[in-house]
Design an enzyme around this catalytic site. Sequence first.
Site, PDB file in Angstrom:
ATOM      1  N   ASP A   1      49.560  33.615  30.615  1.00 18.10           N
ATOM      2  CA  ASP A   1      48.357  32.949  30.134  1.00 18.10           C
ATOM      3  C   ASP A   1      47.364  34.031  29.712  1.00 18.10           C
ATOM      4  O   ASP A   1      46.904  34.822  30.538  1.00 18.10           O
ATOM      5  CB  ASP A   1      47.770  32.085  31.276  1.00 18.10           C
ATOM      6  CG  ASP A   1      46.583  31.248  30.814  1.00 18.10           C
ATOM      7  OD1 ASP A   1      46.200  31.360  29.634  1.00 18.10           O
ATOM      8  OD2 ASP A   1      46.040  30.484  31.642  1.00 18.10           O
TER       9      ASP A   1
ATOM     10  N   LYS B   1      37.400  32.264  23.826  1.00 17.78           N
ATOM     11  CA  LYS B   1      36.462  33.266  24.334  1.00 17.78           C
ATOM     12  C   LYS B   1      36.305  34.422  23.347  1.00 17.78           C
ATOM     13  O   LYS B   1      35.193  34.788  22.994  1.00 17.78           O
ATOM     14  CB  LYS B   1      36.921  33.828  25.680  1.00 17.78           C
ATOM     15  CG  LYS B   1      37.625  32.848  26.579  1.00 17.78           C
ATOM     16  CD  LYS B   1      36.707  31.831  27.214  1.00 17.78           C
ATOM     17  CE  LYS B   1      37.560  30.780  27.906  1.00 17.78           C
ATOM     18  NZ  LYS B   1      36.865  29.937  28.815  1.00 17.78           N
TER      19      LYS B   1
ATOM     20  N   TRP C   1      43.356  29.544  37.933  1.00 19.67           N
ATOM     21  CA  TRP C   1      42.407  28.669  37.218  1.00 19.67           C
ATOM     22  C   TRP C   1      42.578  27.254  37.751  1.00 19.67           C
ATOM     23  O   TRP C   1      43.712  26.767  37.881  1.00 19.67           O
ATOM     24  CB  TRP C   1      42.702  28.738  35.722  1.00 19.67           C
ATOM     25  CG  TRP C   1      41.805  27.896  34.860  1.00 19.67           C
ATOM     26  CD1 TRP C   1      40.442  27.781  34.953  1.00 19.67           C
ATOM     27  CD2 TRP C   1      42.212  27.068  33.767  1.00 19.67           C
ATOM     28  NE1 TRP C   1      39.975  26.935  33.976  1.00 19.67           N
ATOM     29  CE2 TRP C   1      41.039  26.478  33.234  1.00 19.67           C
ATOM     30  CE3 TRP C   1      43.437  26.764  33.170  1.00 19.67           C
ATOM     31  CZ2 TRP C   1      41.060  25.615  32.142  1.00 19.67           C
ATOM     32  CZ3 TRP C   1      43.458  25.906  32.086  1.00 19.67           C
ATOM     33  CH2 TRP C   1      42.287  25.341  31.585  1.00 19.67           C
TER      34      TRP C   1
HETATM   35  C1  LMR Z   1      36.590  28.348  32.886  1.00 20.05           C
HETATM   36  O1  LMR Z   1      37.473  28.639  33.698  1.00 20.05           O
HETATM   37  O2  LMR Z   1      35.406  28.205  33.197  1.00 20.05           O
HETATM   38  C2  LMR Z   1      36.956  28.158  31.433  1.00 20.05           C
HETATM   39  O3  LMR Z   1      38.289  28.476  31.225  1.00 20.05           O
HETATM   40  C3  LMR Z   1      36.566  26.837  30.920  1.00 20.05           C
HETATM   41  C4  LMR Z   1      37.410  25.728  31.454  1.00 20.05           C
HETATM   42  O4  LMR Z   1      37.900  24.947  30.636  1.00 20.05           O
HETATM   43  O5  LMR Z   1      37.574  25.605  32.666  1.00 20.05           O
END
Ligand code: LMR
Length: 395
Positions: A210, A245, A129
Amino acid sequence: MFGNLSALPADPILGLLTKYRKDPNPVKIDLGVGVYKDESGHTAILDCVKRAEKFRLDTEDTKVYIGPTGSAAFNDEMGKLVFGEHKILEQDRVRTVSTPGGTGALRVAAEFIGRCKPGATIWVSDPTWANHAQLFGAAGLTVKTYPYYDYDNKTLKFDEMLASLSHVQADDVVLLHACCHNPSGMDLNNEQWQKIVDLAEYVGFTPLIDMAYQGFGDGLEEDAYGVRLMADRVQEMILCTSCSKNFGLYRERIGACTIIGKDGVTSDIASSVLLNVVRGIYSMPPAHGAAIVETILGSDELRQQWYEELAVMRNRINGNRQLLVDKIKEQGVERDFSFIARQKGMFSFLGITPEQVEQLQNKHSIYMVGSSRISIAGISNSNVDYLAKSIASVL
Ligand code: LMR
């Protein structure tokens, strides 16, 4: 003083929201931020959430400070949701604080790790992420990556991942995604989880799991397989969860950071540090989202309704995966996109170049992260033909 600053680019994920909202094209498609959307493109409030909110509105009788731990009832319910019948819940080793969303949980975890070992190394998957590195870096941690997604073969680099993690230090932390890997959609299967857990036990690193998408992959129980297995075997672990989510509570900002220590005494000490971290950042979490979740999970009727609403979201996303694969094929595209149907959760990489991503945005008003990560929930029966045609045209 402000004159010392230089402007920073917009966040690579959240920045897309602004661009998308400004675009006047009526056929624009938002595949950017990971939010669930229904067939009409709307992110509706779950009915069980509406009912729980009404109940809270009628019964809530104070707005007094909740304290840095947040709601004890919420923390307990989250433990049961993640661990199910797991023996860990009877061992007096689990300590949880409610946090402002999953991001808040990760930031608290990062600061906590920094207190255990200033500048500690945290290993994250390549890719992960986009916000992970910034979050951990801000807490002074050293971020390193282990191989994970095989962009060429659209699968996992599992042997390389294992080899890399076998060399980490015992006082390092390894971040793992519980399910619905963000951004690749490529999850560890149960057998692979067993090998990672063996390694965690053998090397002695601390796993930080996570879990932002429980229930969006194969189901609430199935998605918790790795977390539960890890809790069986390691002495210490950290878990960050999010209700953004699966309860659709995005803007309410509710999640949890859980520390599992080797015994009650160690866990109490760790918990005191966690509370000190919280006090130093935001004092205490907002209460509304936690109240909704504990009301739903504490009521047989609302919990049942939530299971059903969650299943609708999960099934729609899974259906969209196959739909996109079929529609791209219908366009006569030779490249194989069938991997999208095999991946899990909210995201997959299309596997196209940054230039092609840009063309999709500039010429077709289709928005996705520059890495070609798409949020599968943004696909619908009404936009998929246009989407597939546009993808075919830029290939
Ligand atoms: C995403 O990856 O799009 C979500 O987890 C929202 C975010 O805060 O990035």
